[in-house]
Write a protein that holds these residues in place. Structure first.
Motif: not given
Length: 491
Positions: A320-344
Motif C-alpha cells: 500500500e502507499m503507506d508501506g503496509t504489505p497488503a493482500a489482494l481484495p476478496a473476489p466479488v460476486a459474479l455478474s455480467g460476462s467475463l472478458p474474452q481472450e483470443r489470439t490470431f
C-alpha cells in the motif's frame, strides 16, 4: 482531526472519491481552512465530473467559491512551465485564479514529456553517446530514463546517494561499477550543467522543476521568489483522488502546498502505473494511524470483471502507499460476462474479430460506444485504417495518457484511467511492446518485473469496464503466458 495527512485506500468503485467530497465539505463547513482555499485534484474527465457534481450538491454557491477543482495536469503544468523571474519574460503569476470548478487540458502530467531533459544537460547525453553506443551497459534511451526516473524523481545530487538509491526492478539490474561509469561520463556532468545554469523555466524535466519549486515553497526565510510566493499559503488543505498515479516529486510538491499538514489522499494501489512507485513515507508524508481502508466494490455490473482482474494478479503481493504489505481484495460476486481472450495468426484476422465483436455489442443509442486500447502510439494509424474499412470508425484520443485509446462513434469519455467504459478492446501485443526496453532484454529480473507491471496495468484497465472486454493479440501472447513470465517461469 485536521493537521496531519490522511490516506483512504480501497479497490475500484468502493466509494473513495465520494469520501473525499464529504471530507472537503466537512473542512469548509467547520471553517478549518483559516480563510484560505481548498485544492481538490482529480485525474481525468470522469473524476472531474464526479467531484464537481458531488461538491455542487454538498456545498452552497458561496462555499463552492472556496474550492479549486482541477485535473493533475493543470496544477503541475502551472508549476512546471512558469517563466523564471531571472529572465525578461513575463511570468504567469495569478493564473490560478480560475472560474469555479475549472476543467482544462486532459493531458496527464505524470507521463507528459517524461524523458525530456533540460536542454543543456541534453547536450551532455548527446555528446557522450556519440563516442560510445552504450555506457554502463545502457543505451542512450535507457540512460535518459535512468536520469529522469531515478536521479530527478528522487532529487539525487551525489554519487553516494545514487549508489544507495534502490532501483525499480522494471529497470533491470545495474552493478555499482556500471553506476559509477554512468555517473562519471554522463550523470555527473549533466547535473553540474544544470547547477551552473539556474534558469530553469526552459527545462522540460518535470521532476527537477517540481523538486526545485518544492524547496522554494518550503524555504520561508529564503530570497523572494514570485513563484514560491504565489503557491505558499494559498491553500488551507489539499485533497487528491487517484493519488497512486502520482510520481514522488509530485507527492512532495503537494505536501509542501498542504498548509499545516492538511493533505488527504485516496488511492487504489493495484492501479499504480507511474514509475518509480513510491511509498508515502519515502516522500516524507506520514500517515501512520490515519489510514482508512474500504474493502468492498459496490458496482454489481463489474463483478465478473473484478474477479477476472483479481485472478490476473493471483499469487502476487503488493504494498500500500503507506508501506503496509497488503493482500489482494476478496473476489466479488459474479455478474455480467467475463472478458474474452483470443489470439490470431495475423493482424487482419484480429481486426475482423474486433469489428465483429463491436458490432455484436452495438446499441442504437450509443452506436458502437467502445474504447480500443493500445500501448504503442505507432499502432493507432493501423487500427484506425483497418477498423475503418470494416465499418468501425475510430477517433484517436488526444490525451497523452499511459495508454493510447481510440474511440468508436458514440463514445463520450475522454480518458481511460478516469472513465468507466461500457465496451473495451485491449490489443495486448501492441500494448506491451512499448513497455519493453531493448537494452534490458537479457535481464531475467527486468523481464519478470515488466510482466508483473503489465498484469497490474491490465487490472487497472479492465476494472474500468462496465459490460464487455475483449483481449486480443496477433503474436500469440496470452494472459497465461504473461502470468508465467511474471512468476519467472519459462513457457
Amino acid at each position: 482531526e485536521p493537521g496531519r495527512p490522511m490516506l483512504v485506500t480501497g479497490p475500484a468503485r468502493s466509494g473513495k472519491s465520494f469520501v473525499l467530497a464529504l471530507r472537503a465539505a466537512w473542512l469548509i463547513r467547520h471553517r478549518l481552512l483559516q480563510g484560505k482555499k481548498l485544492l481538490f485534484l482529480a485525474e481525468g474527465a470522469w473524476s472531474m465530473e464526479m467531484s464537481t457534481g458531488w461538491l455542487g450538491q454538498l456545498l452552497s454557491v458561496e462555499e463552492q467559491d472556496e474550492v479549486d477543482v482541477m485535473p493533475f495536469n493543470e496544477l503541475f503544468l502551472d508549476a512546471w512551465m512558469r517563466i523564471s523571474p531571472d529572465t525578461e519574460e513575463q511570468g504567469l503569476t495569478g493564473v490560478l485564479h480560475r472560474p469555479r470548478f475549472y476543467v482544462g487540458n486532459l493531458d496527464e502530467f505524470h507521463n507528459t514529456g517524461k524523458h525530456y531533459i533540460y536542454q543543456h544537460a541534453d547536450f551532455t547525453f548527446y555528446h557522450a553517446f556519440r563516442k560510445s553506443p552504450r555506457i554502463g551497459g545502457l543505451s542512450e534511451r535507457a540512460a535518459r530514463r535512468e536520469f529522469t526516473d531515478i536521479l530527478m524523481e528522487w532529487n539525487i545530487r551525489t554519487l553516494d546517494d545514487y549508489l544507495a538509491q534502490p532501483r525499480p526492478a522494471l529497470f533491470g539490474t545495474l552493478s555499482d561499477e556500471d553506476k559509477v561509469e554512468l555517473w562519471k561520463r554522463v550523470f555527473g556532468p549533466a547535473l553540474k550543467t544544470m547547477a551552473e545554469r539556474e534558469t530553469r523555466r526552459t527545462s522540460r524535466d518535470c521532476a527537477a522543476e517540481l523538486n526545485l519549486l518544492t524547496e522554494l515553497v518550503l524555504n520561508k526565510g529564503g530570497k523572494a521568489n514570485k513563484d514560491a510566493d504565489l503557491w505558499r499559503g494559498r491553500y488551507g488543505a489539499v485533497i487528491v483522488d487517484d493519488a497512486q498515479n502520482l510520481s514522488p516529486s509530485a507527492l512532495r510538491f503537494l505536501k509542501a502546498l498542504a498548509a499545516d499538514g492538511n493533505l488527504v489522499l485516496a488511492s487504489n494501489r493495484l492501479e499504480t502505473l507511474s514509475l518509480p512507485a513510491a511509498t508515502l513515507e519515502e516522500c516524507g508524508i506520514d500517515v501512520r494511524g490515519r489510514v482508512f481502508r474500504m474493502d468492498r466494490s459496490y458496482s454489481k455490473a463489474s463483478g465478473a470483471l473484478q474477479t477476472y482482474a483479481r485472478n490476473l494478479l493471483e499469487g502476487q503481493t503488493f504494498t500500500e502507499m503507506d508501506g503496509t504489505p497488503a493482500a489482494l481484495p476478496a473476489p466479488v460476486a459474479l455478474s455480467g460476462s467475463l472478458p474474452q481472450e483470443r489470439t490470431f495468426t495475423d493482424r487482419n484476422a484480429m481486426l475482423d474479430a474486433i469489428a465483429a465483436w463491436l458490432k455484436e455489442g452495438r446499441t442504437p443509442r450509443q452506436g458502437f460506444g467502445a474504447c480500443i486500447v493500445t500501448r504503442l502510439e505507432a499502432a493507432q494509424l493501423n487500427l484506425i485504417q483497418g477498423l475503418g474499412t470494416r465499418g468501425i470508425p475510430c477517433v484517436p484520443n488526444r490525451a497523452g495518457d499511459w495508454v493510447m485509446p481510440l474511440y468508436t462513434q458514440g463514445f463520450e469519455f475522454h480518458t481511460v484511467t478516469g472513465a468507466h467504459i461500457a465496451n473495451m478492446v485491449i490489443v495486448l501485443d501492441d500494448w506491451l511492446k512499448a513497455q519493453w526496453d531493448d537494452s534490458q532484454n537479457e535481464d531475467p529480473a527486468a523481464l519478470r518485473a515488466r510482466a508483473q507491471w503489465a498484469l497490474q496495468a491490465l487490472y487497472a484497465t479492465i476494472t474500468r469496464a462496465e459490460n464487455r472486454v475483449l483481449i486480443v493479440s496477433s503474436n500469440g501472447l496470452t494472459v497465461d503466458k504473461l502470468r508465467e513470465e511474471a512468476r519467472g517461469r519459462q513457457v
